[in-house]
Design a protein around this motif. Structure first.
Motif, PDB file in Angstrom:
ATOM      1  N   ARG A  83      32.918 -14.092 -11.974  1.00 57.36           N
ATOM      2  CA  ARG A  83      33.816 -12.992 -11.643  1.00 57.36           C
ATOM      3  C   ARG A  83      33.421 -11.703 -12.361  1.00 57.36           C
ATOM      4  N   SER A  84      32.963 -11.851 -13.594  1.00 60.72           N
ATOM      5  CA  SER A  84      32.616 -10.668 -14.382  1.00 60.72           C
ATOM      6  C   SER A  84      31.114 -10.500 -14.598  1.00 60.72           C
ATOM      7  N   ARG A  85      30.348 -11.544 -14.317  1.00 63.17           N
ATOM      8  CA  ARG A  85      28.897 -11.471 -14.533  1.00 63.17           C
ATOM      9  C   ARG A  85      28.172 -12.016 -13.308  1.00 63.17           C
ATOM     10  N   PRO A  86      27.902 -11.173 -12.316  1.00 59.59           N
ATOM     11  CA  PRO A  86      27.235 -11.615 -11.080  1.00 59.59           C
ATOM     12  C   PRO A  86      25.904 -12.338 -11.283  1.00 59.59           C
ATOM     13  N   PRO A  87      25.088 -11.977 -12.309  1.00 56.07           N
ATOM     14  CA  PRO A  87      23.818 -12.711 -12.480  1.00 56.07           C
ATOM     15  C   PRO A  87      23.977 -14.207 -12.729  1.00 56.07           C
ATOM     16  N   VAL A  88      25.198 -14.640 -13.086  1.00 57.52           N
ATOM     17  CA  VAL A  88      25.439 -16.069 -13.325  1.00 57.52           C
ATOM     18  C   VAL A  88      25.267 -16.868 -12.040  1.00 57.52           C
ATOM     19  N   TRP A  89      25.246 -16.188 -10.901  1.00 55.66           N
ATOM     20  CA  TRP A  89      25.130 -16.888  -9.620  1.00 55.66           C
ATOM     21  C   TRP A  89      23.884 -17.768  -9.565  1.00 55.66           C
ATOM     22  N   GLY A  90      22.787 -17.342 -10.153  1.00 62.09           N
ATOM     23  CA  GLY A  90      21.558 -18.131 -10.124  1.00 62.09           C
ATOM     24  C   GLY A  90      21.741 -19.494 -10.776  1.00 62.09           C
ATOM     25  N   ALA A  91      22.389 -19.528 -11.953  1.00 60.52           N
ATOM     26  CA  ALA A  91      22.646 -20.801 -12.633  1.00 60.52           C
ATOM     27  C   ALA A  91      23.638 -21.654 -11.836  1.00 60.52           C
ATOM     28  N   LEU A  92      24.631 -20.993 -11.234  1.00 65.35           N
ATOM     29  CA  LEU A  92      25.606 -21.706 -10.415  1.00 65.35           C
ATOM     30  C   LEU A  92      24.929 -22.368  -9.220  1.00 65.35           C
ATOM     31  N   PHE A  93      24.024 -21.674  -8.595  1.00 65.95           N
ATOM     32  CA  PHE A  93      23.307 -22.211  -7.441  1.00 65.95           C
ATOM     33  C   PHE A  93      22.415 -23.378  -7.860  1.00 65.95           C
ATOM     34  N   LEU A  94      21.776 -23.274  -9.012  1.00 68.40           N
ATOM     35  CA  LEU A  94      20.922 -24.354  -9.516  1.00 68.40           C
ATOM     36  C   LEU A  94      21.727 -25.634  -9.731  1.00 68.40           C
ATOM     37  N   VAL A  95      22.857 -25.541 -10.420  1.00 69.22           N
ATOM     38  CA  VAL A  95      23.676 -26.723 -10.702  1.00 69.22           C
ATOM     39  C   VAL A  95      24.243 -27.305  -9.408  1.00 69.22           C
ATOM     40  N   ALA A  96      24.645 -26.426  -8.481  1.00 65.50           N
ATOM     41  CA  ALA A  96      25.188 -26.903  -7.204  1.00 65.50           C
ATOM     42  C   ALA A  96      24.120 -27.647  -6.403  1.00 65.50           C
ATOM     43  N   CYS A  97      22.894 -27.166  -6.419  1.00 59.22           N
ATOM     44  CA  CYS A  97      21.799 -27.847  -5.711  1.00 59.22           C
ATOM     45  C   CYS A  97      21.536 -29.224  -6.306  1.00 59.22           C
TER      46      CYS A  97
END
Length: 311
Positions: free
Chosen positions: A108-122
């Protein structure tokens, strides 16, 4: 001479210009992003609750609700795929969902975290598919709780993909996919090799002879006394690889080396680990498989399909 009129300066002209009205749909993208963030967080929280419940049930040795003994759900939950490195698979799922929830909150406050989120989700998506395929084609049973986690993980990955940063070029998106997808494939391959017994024979399929002998020892009344901290006891179990869980084992010192013996071990006057009592005979130390077979009067036919005690 007529006076020339002064032209208004650019600065004044800009200042006098009327402000442009805000576009009616300017807030729509922000609302869509917030909805996706809330959806990801809600699904991850549901996964935490589900796997947290299954972890507690596994630790206390109970059956989950609506999952009776000998049911398909119980078969899946008690299979060799239900533990990894000595820990319940549900606990690994709990850690994955908790990490996803934490990353979704920070997104919500740090958009670059999306990369780590996508990695864990994969990675969670790949492992979920692997376990589901094992359940259907190898165990030949399905568990409602596992299917619920499977659905949650698939929906999570879908929402995470929809939440990808706007303006990502097509070529950049392909590069973004490379590492997470590769990591998921490598992890799933590692799990497959682990459960095939390549790294740890105890995690692989059971040997028919060892399985039959362990079952015979249990049925004949033989007992294997030991302690969880005893290295020789672990060596004894390792001789039976994936069938070690079938041995008639009795824990003698659950409180540690300096703790009191359990009543069952006190009655049998157990002073050394491991100690076997087979057909009234006391065998101490690590006992090889063939000696246990002879002591318990176990024979194995040439077809390798059944066991018969000698008369």
């Amino acid at each position: 001479m007529p006076r020339k009129r002064k032209r208004p300066s650019a600065r004044h002209g800009r200042a006098a210009a009327a402000p442009k009205p805000a576009a009616a749909g300017s807030r729509a993208p922000a609302r869509a992003i917030l909805s996706l963030d809330n959806g990801i967080l809600a699904l991850a929280a549901a996964g935490v609750l589900l796997t947290g419940y299954l972890t507690l049930v596994a630790w206390f040795g109970e059956h989950p609700a609506w999952c009776g003994a000998e049911s398909e759900c119980d078969i899946v939950q008690s299979s060799r795929w239900s533990t990894l490195l000595g820990l319940p698979m549900a606990l690994w799922g709990l850690l994955t969902y908790a990490l996803l929830a934490g990353l979704a909150w920070r997104l919500r406050s740090r958009p670059p975290v999306w990369g780590a989120l996508f990695l864990v989700a994969c990675i969670g998506f790949g492992v979920s598919w692997f376990l589901t395929l094992v359940s259907v084609f190898e165990i030949r049973a399905v568990c409602e709780y596992c299917l619920a986690s499977f659905a949650l993980m698939n929906l999570l990955l879908l929402l995470v993909v929809l939440r990808r940063p706007s303006g990502t070029p097509e070529r950049g998106w392909r590069r973004t996919l490379l590492f997470p997808v590769s990591a998921a494939i490598v992890l799933v391959l590692g799990l497959h090799l682990h459960f095939s017994g390549l790294f740890d024979p105890a995690a692989g399929p059971e040997d028919p002879y060892l399985k039959a002998l362990a079952a015979h020892l249990q049925e004949s009344g033989a007992r294997f006394y030991g302690a969880y901290w005893c290295r020789a006891c672990q060596e004894q179990k390792a001789l039976f690889t994936a069938s070690a869980k079938r041995l008639p084992y009795t824990e003698c010192a659950p409180s540690g080396p300096n703790g009191p013996l359990t009543a069952a071990c006190t009655v049998q006057d157990i002073r050394r680990y491991p100690t076997w009592i087979v057909e009234g005979r006391r065998l101490t130390g690590v006992v090889d498989v063939e000696r246990l077979a002879r002591a318990s009067k176990f024979t194995w036919n040439e077809a390798g399909q059944e066991k018969t005690p000698e008369g």
